[in-house]
Design an enzyme around this catalytic site. Sequence first.
Site, mmCIF file in Angstrom:
data_model
loop_
_atom_site.group_PDB
_atom_site.id
_atom_site.type_symbol
_atom_site.label_atom_id
_atom_site.label_comp_id
_atom_site.label_asym_id
_atom_site.label_seq_id
_atom_site.Cartn_x
_atom_site.Cartn_y
_atom_site.Cartn_z
ATOM 1 N N ASN A 11 21.211 47.505 57.117
ATOM 2 C CA ASN A 11 20.796 46.995 55.806
ATOM 3 C C ASN A 11 21.299 45.569 55.675
ATOM 4 O O ASN A 11 22.470 45.334 55.418
ATOM 5 C CB ASN A 11 21.369 47.881 54.698
ATOM 6 N N LYS A 13 20.612 43.454 53.450
ATOM 7 C CA LYS A 13 20.813 43.080 52.038
ATOM 8 C C LYS A 13 20.219 41.685 51.771
ATOM 9 O O LYS A 13 19.202 41.326 52.355
ATOM 10 C CB LYS A 13 22.291 43.200 51.658
ATOM 11 N N HIS A 95 19.880 52.924 46.951
ATOM 12 C CA HIS A 95 21.155 52.343 47.376
ATOM 13 C C HIS A 95 22.046 52.128 46.157
ATOM 14 O O HIS A 95 21.567 51.830 45.065
ATOM 15 C CB HIS A 95 20.920 51.022 48.108
ATOM 16 N N GLU A 97 23.796 49.782 45.205
ATOM 17 C CA GLU A 97 23.627 48.498 44.535
ATOM 18 C C GLU A 97 22.403 48.515 43.627
ATOM 19 O O GLU A 97 22.391 47.855 42.578
ATOM 20 C CB GLU A 97 23.542 47.378 45.582
ATOM 21 N N GLU A 165 26.621 57.428 51.256
ATOM 22 C CA GLU A 165 27.389 56.194 51.194
ATOM 23 C C GLU A 165 28.354 56.242 50.010
ATOM 24 O O GLU A 165 27.955 55.952 48.870
ATOM 25 C CB GLU A 165 26.462 54.981 51.041
ATOM 26 N N GLY A 171 31.296 47.714 51.629
ATOM 27 C CA GLY A 171 31.702 46.305 51.564
ATOM 28 C C GLY A 171 33.138 46.084 51.178
ATOM 29 O O GLY A 171 33.548 44.956 50.919
ATOM 30 N N SER A 211 31.254 50.534 55.327
ATOM 31 C CA SER A 211 32.177 49.792 56.187
ATOM 32 C C SER A 211 32.241 50.350 57.612
ATOM 33 O O SER A 211 33.308 50.438 58.217
ATOM 34 C CB SER A 211 33.577 49.733 55.553
#
Length: 248
Positions: A11, A13, A95, A97, A165, A171, A211
Amino acid sequence: MSSRNFFVGGNWKMNGDKESLGELIMTLNTASLHDETEVVCGAPSIYLDYVRSKLDQRIGVAAQNCYKVPKGAFTGEISPAMIKDCGIDWVILGHSERRHVFGESDELIGQKVAHCLESDLGVIACIGEKLEEREAGTTDDVVFEQTKVIADNVKDWTRVVLAYEPVWAIGTGKTATPDQAQEVHEKLRGWLRANLSDAVADSVRIIYGGSVTGGNCKELAAQLDVDGFLVGGASLKPEFVDIINARS
């Protein structure tokens, strides 16, 4: 090891430009990749056409998001039909985010899943708990509810990959331990078995994201119910090749 094909998604991003992505594509195109691992790269929407035209055909490409209808007055959105028109076969949906930065609800994500599958796009469907939910002991409740909304909108599971996730690991440099990842993946497979069927539970790939690096991927990949990865930052680096080859 299971008979499920290992699946590694990158991904990217909102990162990269034609120069840097071109260099990454050259690295991937010339790398020795494990034959039995399915690889899909999630490119920014403005570069989907570019990436698909340059990336070796053995590697799939995914959009990072899309909307729930074919066309219309939805400024800034892209549709599954447009994604397919660029020769793209996958999309990442739900996701964290999208959920927590842009406020997408379970209901909207479910509607997107349904429309993408109807449009013959493969779906990488993301689920995962926030740190406060894990600390409160509600991880199972959160991921089961997110999974249920996705499952309610799936008729054909052969085109769906579930990505667990944990939000607290994305991150942050904090990674779920192999035991933590395996525990949730095993429970998710149990939920699929109890609520759908043995066939779905045994065949659906449940991948881990949060991560993942070249340094921790082999230990994670060795877990019975970890069927691959959805990789963020490391997918923009040469070590992505090491992650793809975690099972080799």
